[in-house]
Design a protein around this motif. Sequence first.
Motif, PDB file in Angstrom:
ATOM      1  N   SER A  28      31.223  37.831  33.715  1.00 39.41           N
ATOM      2  CA  SER A  28      30.187  37.910  34.461  1.00 39.41           C
ATOM      3  C   SER A  28      29.549  36.753  34.411  1.00 39.41           C
ATOM      4  O   SER A  28      29.062  36.026  35.512  1.00 39.41           O
ATOM      5  CB  SER A  28      29.345  39.241  34.311  1.00 39.41           C
ATOM      6  OG  SER A  28      28.194  39.105  35.060  1.00 39.41           O
ATOM      7  N   HIS A  29      29.186  36.103  33.364  1.00 45.80           N
ATOM      8  CA  HIS A  29      28.495  34.943  33.214  1.00 45.80           C
ATOM      9  C   HIS A  29      29.070  34.048  34.049  1.00 45.80           C
ATOM     10  O   HIS A  29      28.540  33.141  34.534  1.00 45.80           O
ATOM     11  CB  HIS A  29      28.391  34.695  31.720  1.00 45.80           C
ATOM     12  CG  HIS A  29      27.556  33.457  31.418  1.00 45.80           C
ATOM     13  ND1 HIS A  29      26.235  33.077  31.534  1.00 45.80           N
ATOM     14  CD2 HIS A  29      28.006  32.260  30.835  1.00 45.80           C
ATOM     15  CE1 HIS A  29      25.901  32.249  31.448  1.00 45.80           C
ATOM     16  NE2 HIS A  29      27.023  31.323  30.953  1.00 45.80           N
ATOM     17  N   LEU A  71      41.879  41.917  32.759  1.00 47.23           N
ATOM     18  CA  LEU A  71      43.081  42.219  32.308  1.00 47.23           C
ATOM     19  C   LEU A  71      43.979  40.999  31.835  1.00 47.23           C
ATOM     20  O   LEU A  71      44.942  41.282  31.085  1.00 47.23           O
ATOM     21  CB  LEU A  71      43.925  43.084  33.592  1.00 47.23           C
ATOM     22  CG  LEU A  71      45.238  43.769  33.394  1.00 47.23           C
ATOM     23  CD1 LEU A  71      45.171  44.912  32.482  1.00 47.23           C
ATOM     24  CD2 LEU A  71      45.788  44.095  34.742  1.00 47.23           C
ATOM     25  N   ARG A  72      43.770  39.955  32.635  1.00 46.83           N
ATOM     26  CA  ARG A  72      44.611  38.785  32.365  1.00 46.83           C
ATOM     27  C   ARG A  72      44.056  38.039  31.108  1.00 46.83           C
ATOM     28  O   ARG A  72      45.034  37.614  30.269  1.00 46.83           O
ATOM     29  CB  ARG A  72      44.763  37.730  33.524  1.00 46.83           C
ATOM     30  CG  ARG A  72      45.102  36.521  33.224  1.00 46.83           C
ATOM     31  CD  ARG A  72      45.716  35.797  34.249  1.00 46.83           C
ATOM     32  NE  ARG A  72      47.155  36.328  34.443  1.00 46.83           N
ATOM     33  CZ  ARG A  72      48.206  35.547  33.626  1.00 46.83           C
ATOM     34  NH1 ARG A  72      47.977  34.896  32.747  1.00 46.83           N
ATOM     35  NH2 ARG A  72      49.196  36.221  34.021  1.00 46.83           N
ATOM     36  N   GLU A  83      32.311  43.956  39.997  1.00 45.98           N
ATOM     37  CA  GLU A  83      32.934  44.789  38.941  1.00 45.98           C
ATOM     38  C   GLU A  83      34.352  44.853  39.253  1.00 45.98           C
ATOM     39  O   GLU A  83      35.359  44.550  38.274  1.00 45.98           O
ATOM     40  CB  GLU A  83      32.547  46.145  38.763  1.00 45.98           C
ATOM     41  CG  GLU A  83      30.895  45.945  38.292  1.00 45.98           C
ATOM     42  CD  GLU A  83      30.946  45.373  36.876  1.00 45.98           C
ATOM     43  OE1 GLU A  83      31.671  45.708  36.130  1.00 45.98           O
ATOM     44  OE2 GLU A  83      29.796  44.445  36.839  1.00 45.98           O
ATOM     45  N   SER A  84      35.070  44.927  40.607  1.00 47.33           N
ATOM     46  CA  SER A  84      36.284  45.092  40.748  1.00 47.33           C
ATOM     47  C   SER A  84      37.124  43.812  40.450  1.00 47.33           C
ATOM     48  O   SER A  84      38.292  43.846  40.001  1.00 47.33           O
ATOM     49  CB  SER A  84      36.693  45.736  42.219  1.00 47.33           C
ATOM     50  OG  SER A  84      36.419  44.586  42.913  1.00 47.33           O
ATOM     51  N   ILE A  85      36.660  42.565  40.651  1.00 50.79           N
ATOM     52  CA  ILE A  85      37.107  41.298  40.502  1.00 50.79           C
ATOM     53  C   ILE A  85      37.305  41.053  39.049  1.00 50.79           C
ATOM     54  O   ILE A  85      38.351  40.699  38.461  1.00 50.79           O
ATOM     55  CB  ILE A  85      36.364  40.176  41.262  1.00 50.79           C
ATOM     56  CG1 ILE A  85      36.372  40.499  42.618  1.00 50.79           C
ATOM     57  CG2 ILE A  85      36.635  38.933  40.780  1.00 50.79           C
ATOM     58  CD1 ILE A  85      35.369  39.637  43.387  1.00 50.79           C
ATOM     59  N   ILE A  86      36.337  41.564  38.350  1.00 50.50           N
ATOM     60  CA  ILE A  86      36.107  41.313  36.896  1.00 50.50           C
ATOM     61  C   ILE A  86      37.201  42.294  36.224  1.00 50.50           C
ATOM     62  O   ILE A  86      37.994  41.736  35.089  1.00 50.50           O
ATOM     63  CB  ILE A  86      34.818  41.719  36.216  1.00 50.50           C
ATOM     64  CG1 ILE A  86      33.581  40.571  36.543  1.00 50.50           C
ATOM     65  CG2 ILE A  86      34.879  41.973  34.557  1.00 50.50           C
ATOM     66  CD1 ILE A  86      32.362  41.239  35.968  1.00 50.50           C
TER      67      ILE A  86
END
Length: 226
Positions: free
Chosen positions: A154-155, A144-145, A136-139
């Motif tokens: 996630s997919h 944001l970008r 979730e933190s990576i997402i």
Amino acid sequence: MNRPFWNWTRVDNGSRVLSIDGIIAEESWFGDDVTPAAFRAELFSGEGDVTLWLNSPGGDCIAASQIYAMLMDYPGNVTVKVDGLAASAASVIAMAGTKVLMAPTAMMMVHNPLTVAIGDSEEMRRAIDMLSEVKESIINAYELRTGLSRAKLSHLMDGETWMNAKKAIELGFADGLLEDEKRAAPAETFAFSRRAVTNCLLDKVRPKQPGVAADALTQRLNLISH
């Protein structure tokens, strides 16, 4: 401090040039307060815009997260130029760019985080919960970008998505193509093996910490391509 995986190569027209090559935190950073401080000190030691040449298969996602945060905090513009590969944790660093450019032959890859865990079923459940939060933190950085939905991102991570430059631009991970731009030294190329990385990680952890608790091993997270 061990040999860093980054290098300040030259200064052109007031713009500082930084290169990140190889596995992130292969020999340092994890459990080390000196290396992150050194990177930050070097980043903020000057002024002006920064050009970051990036060619990495990934590595420690905590190190990547800190580098991402430092680059986002830097007051000048940061132009990320991917001339080889920005995979796994390296793709997170790329997201900090004010502008992200990729060579026509470059690749970017996103996938789910992985870790090493040893213990009973409770240890495994804790490791799974931790990986979910790391994902979730990576997402957060990707969202944001790119502006893509969290479900879409996630997919993409679930499917270990490899993107050529045009696909990365289409999905919002990059802004444009590098055109006739070269850096001072030729980029290194990489081969990948999840098993080799996992075995290497275990070899590093076990001899140094023979009495380490099982749950402590789950704290070492690697984001690296197959």
